[in-house]
Design an enzyme around this catalytic site. Structure first.
Site, PDB file in Angstrom:
ATOM      1  N   TRP A 319      48.582  43.131  38.582  1.00  0.00           N
ATOM      2  CA  TRP A 319      48.146  42.920  39.968  1.00  0.00           C
ATOM      3  C   TRP A 319      48.377  41.476  40.398  1.00  0.00           C
ATOM      4  O   TRP A 319      48.694  41.201  41.552  1.00  0.00           O
ATOM      5  CB  TRP A 319      46.665  43.269  40.094  1.00  0.00           C
ATOM      6  CG  TRP A 319      46.055  42.946  41.421  1.00  0.00           C
ATOM      7  CD1 TRP A 319      46.048  43.732  42.541  1.00  0.00           C
ATOM      8  CD2 TRP A 319      45.349  41.749  41.789  1.00  0.00           C
ATOM      9  NE1 TRP A 319      45.384  43.097  43.568  1.00  0.00           N
ATOM     10  CE2 TRP A 319      44.953  41.887  43.141  1.00  0.00           C
ATOM     11  CE3 TRP A 319      45.024  40.580  41.104  1.00  0.00           C
ATOM     12  CZ2 TRP A 319      44.235  40.886  43.794  1.00  0.00           C
ATOM     13  CZ3 TRP A 319      44.317  39.588  41.757  1.00  0.00           C
ATOM     14  CH2 TRP A 319      43.931  39.753  43.093  1.00  0.00           C
ATOM     15  N   HIS A 320      48.261  40.548  39.442  1.00  0.00           N
ATOM     16  CA  HIS A 320      48.397  39.135  39.781  1.00  0.00           C
ATOM     17  C   HIS A 320      49.824  38.744  40.131  1.00  0.00           C
ATOM     18  O   HIS A 320      50.025  37.753  40.850  1.00  0.00           O
ATOM     19  CB  HIS A 320      47.896  38.262  38.627  1.00  0.00           C
ATOM     20  CG  HIS A 320      46.406  38.156  38.566  1.00  0.00           C
ATOM     21  ND1 HIS A 320      45.615  39.119  37.984  1.00  0.00           N
ATOM     22  CD2 HIS A 320      45.546  37.212  39.034  1.00  0.00           C
ATOM     23  CE1 HIS A 320      44.342  38.760  38.079  1.00  0.00           C
ATOM     24  NE2 HIS A 320      44.274  37.623  38.722  1.00  0.00           N
ATOM     25  N   GLY A 321      50.790  39.455  39.642  1.00  0.00           N
ATOM     26  CA  GLY A 321      52.154  39.078  39.984  1.00  0.00           C
ATOM     27  C   GLY A 321      53.195  39.917  39.270  1.00  0.00           C
ATOM     28  O   GLY A 321      52.930  40.525  38.228  1.00  0.00           O
TER      29      GLY A 321
END
Length: 474
Positions: A319-321
């Site tokens: 989700w962060h990248g």
């Protein structure tokens, strides 16, 4: 539009003035303010956001009916597809090309021109959580499109959270006309907002300069330099992200609304479980309620529980990248959670509780886990898996010969930041008592001088070019 810019402060003040001048129009004031705030990033992305939100709103109106599961599925697919298209398409395409040994030039050119819409990860999760909660009957779907728009797009927390649940935030929006101007809310809001400003412009931005220099030459860093870089990045990302979250909480108070606290001094955690109760609390809550528990949680035996934990944290990392480093960071924290579950089970609840009562045990677990967390931050920050693995490998092979004056200075700065972190923990723990003493023992003229000094400090550290918040890219 960043929180620490003159443009945002003008928007904030205008909204506050009109908000309190015209109580019956508050919903429309915030709706317009939200549109202006997000529209500053690009009219096209505002139109996309409105379209996705509108479709989600319409689907949830009938989600408790005969075709509820189809509408829920459509809503989740729409929101995930929107996120994947902008955030992960290029990443997936690149890896497909690498595995297949082909080049899809036209597709690569198309996706490379896409710019990630600001806050897309946050509003995607908030929309999905709302749809799932309505489907499960945890809250009634709002029939007002304006209320729904204000809920999903409130400019105080739209870009980087906290991720607000409908059951907590929508009732506050429904009662907007009943909110009265409160001096107490203004003081609390100003305290949170100024705390965030100081964290961002006094600490995070200055630390970032040294962190960037160190990680740009990560391949040349020795073990001790690697630890110094990891320590400093740990505090950079904490000050930066908690700054935004606390400014968001402050903005909420300005409008008589309460947003969730997202950070509770996470570096005093003694385990992965405790860390995720203190770090990005609303994300970890989302991951638990909408990924971990639907996968089965702890209901199907220990092995399945460990698998579910690992999968949930891997999703959190992704989700962060769109990068293997973020995936590795999520997997790393998944393994830490599994290891803590195994360790806790082996000791037993009674013995573990007895150990936690000993100050020495508590101190050792905090020190150990802080260093483990810093190893994880290397994967989060490094440019590529290879660089991260190489840097961590050298960090695990430190030698006294690596100690020098520059390393000593960096370690001293990191130690000072950690002491400041402990001070923040103690201040939060005793905030009520400290506040009473502050107002009871310190005369108002001296308090005014202190506030003026704080404003002077903020102005002193303001720069010509404002730096973005780290989590704006997520």
């Amino acid at each position: 539009m960043f929180f620490h810019t003159p443009e945002f402060l003008v928007l904030l003040l205008l909204n506050m003035v009109v908000f309190y001048m015209f109580p019956r129009s508050r919903l429309y004031v915030l709706a317009l303010g939200n549109a202006v705030f997000y529209g500053a990033t690009g009219v096209g992305y505002l139109a996309l956001f409105i379209a996705v939100a509108a479709i989600t709103f319409v689907c949830t109106l009938g989600i408790r009916g005969r075709h509820g599961i189809l509408l829920l599925t459509a809503t989740i697919v729409l929101n995930v597809a929107n996120l994947v298209c902008f955030k992960y398409a290029m990443f997936m395409l690149t890896n497909v090309e690498r595995l297949a040994g082909i080049e899809l030039v036209e597709m690569e050119t198309f996706f490379s021109k896409m710019i990630l819409p600001v806050g897309i990860s946050f509003y995607t999760f908030q929309l999905i959580a709302y749809a799932v909660d309505v489907y499960k009957g945890k809250l009634e779907a709002t029939r007002s499109p304006i209320q729904f728009w204000v809920f999903i797009s409130f400019f105080g927390q739209l870009v980087a959270g906290p991720i607000m649940r409908g059951k907590d935030f929508l009732p506050q929006i429904e009662r907007l006309t009943n909110i009265r101007f409160s001096g107490s809310n203004m003081r609390i809001g100003a305290a949170y907002f100024c705390l965030g400003l100081v964290k961002k412009i006094v600490f995070a931005d200055d630390i970032a300069e040294e962190v960037n220099v160190l990680f740009e030459r990560s391949e040349q860093l020795n073990g001790m330099e690697g630890w110094a870089a990891a320590y400093l990045f740990a505090f950079q990302i904490y000050f930066d992200f908690s700054a935004y979250s606390e400014m968001a909480v402050g903005i909420g108070y300005f409008f008589g609304m309460k947003l969730d606290i997202n950070f509770r001094t996470p570096y005093i955690s003694g385990s992965g479980t405790e860390f995720w109760r203190r770090w990005h609390i609303t994300l970890s809550s989302f991951i638990k309620d909408y990924i971990y528990i639907p996968l089965g949680g702890s209901r199907q035996g220990r092995f399945r529980q460990y698998t579910n934990l690992f999968i949930a944290m891997t999703v959190s990392g992704l989700w962060h990248g769109a990068a293997w480093t973020f995936l590795a960071w999520g997997m790393f924290h998944g393994l830490l959670l599994v290891a803590h579950k195994i360790y806790s089970g082996a000791l037993g609840a009674n013995r573990l509780d007895a150990l936690r009562e000993h100050m020495l045990y508590r101190a050792l677990t905090i020190i150990a886990f802080f260093h483990i967390t810093c190893i994880g931050w290397v994967f989060f920050r490094a440019d590529g898996i290879g660089n991260a693995l190489g840097m961590v490998g050298r960090m695990l092979q430190i030698h006294p010969s690596q100690w020098n004056g520059s390393v000593a200075l960096l370690f001293t700065v990191a130690a000072g930041l950690y002491i400041l972190h402990i001070a923040e923990y103690l201040f939060r723990k005793h905030a009520g008592r400290i506040g009473s003493l502050w107002h009871g023992l310190v005369p108002s003229p001296l308090r005014g001088l202190a506030y003026a000094g704080l404003i002077w400090l903020i102005i002193l550290f303001l720069r010509g070019e404002e730096s973005s918040f780290i989590y704006f890219q997520f």
